[in-house]
Design a protein around this motif. Structure first.
Motif, PDB file in Angstrom:
ATOM      1  N   GLN A  22      -6.259  -2.607  -2.672  1.00 52.07           N
ATOM      2  CA  GLN A  22      -6.103  -3.788  -3.511  1.00 52.07           C
ATOM      3  C   GLN A  22      -4.835  -3.623  -4.332  1.00 52.07           C
ATOM      4  O   GLN A  22      -4.710  -2.657  -5.085  1.00 52.07           O
ATOM      5  N   MET A  23      -3.905  -4.544  -4.145  1.00 56.41           N
ATOM      6  CA  MET A  23      -2.606  -4.447  -4.807  1.00 56.41           C
ATOM      7  C   MET A  23      -2.461  -5.617  -5.777  1.00 56.41           C
ATOM      8  O   MET A  23      -2.433  -6.776  -5.353  1.00 56.41           O
ATOM      9  N   ASN A  24      -2.405  -5.310  -7.047  1.00 55.93           N
ATOM     10  CA  ASN A  24      -2.244  -6.317  -8.092  1.00 55.93           C
ATOM     11  C   ASN A  24      -0.901  -6.137  -8.794  1.00 55.93           C
ATOM     12  O   ASN A  24      -0.262  -5.086  -8.665  1.00 55.93           O
ATOM     13  N   SER A  25      -0.496  -7.150  -9.512  1.00 56.42           N
ATOM     14  CA  SER A  25       0.763  -7.108 -10.270  1.00 56.42           C
ATOM     15  C   SER A  25       1.909  -6.623  -9.395  1.00 56.42           C
ATOM     16  O   SER A  25       2.686  -5.743  -9.788  1.00 56.42           O
ATOM     17  N   LEU A  26       2.008  -7.186  -8.219  1.00 54.56           N
ATOM     18  CA  LEU A  26       3.011  -6.741  -7.260  1.00 54.56           C
ATOM     19  C   LEU A  26       4.422  -6.986  -7.766  1.00 54.56           C
ATOM     20  O   LEU A  26       4.691  -7.988  -8.461  1.00 54.56           O
TER      21      LEU A  26
END
Length: 120
Positions: free
Chosen positions: A81-85
């Motif tokens: 899960q990749m946030n604030s890319l």
């Protein structure tokens, strides 16, 4: 023969989120470590995060607090899960698994890679 099939890459704006999945299939008895690596153009491949079968995780400093790795042992699947890319997260992301067949030694397999592009 073991296959790792990734999904979930794509194009996203900075600050957005993506979720990568990687499912392993084949003659697998057990998988110890599963991980995500990435390679940007002109740069060396780097480990992004990995996770053991017991749930111990490890992250590269640049993604700590933004990315979360998890796995479903029953499904031989790992997620990222990749946030604030950020634009600097743009790369080809590949999953890796250290697995072994019943009674056999440990093998190392890779997925085909999925492109993640973050626009500014």
């Amino acid at each position: 023969q073991v296959q790792l099939v990734e999904s979930g890459g794509g194009l996203v704006q900075a600050g957005g989120s993506l979720r990568l999945s990687c499912a392993a299939s084949g003659s697998i008895f057990s998988i110890n470590v599963m991980g995500w690596y990435r390679q940007a153009p002109g740069k060396q491949r780097e480990l992004v995060a990995d996770i053991t079968s017991g749930g111990n995780t490890n992250y590269v400093d640049s993604v700590k607090g933004r990315f979360t790795i998890s796995r479903d042992n029953a499904k031989n699947t790992v997620y990222l899960q990749m946030n604030s890319l950020k634009p600097e997260d743009t790369a080809v992301y590949s999953c890796n698994a250290g697995w072994r067949p019943y009674g056999g030694r440990v093998y190392d397999s890779w997925g085909q890679g999925t492109q993640v592009t973050v626009s500014s």
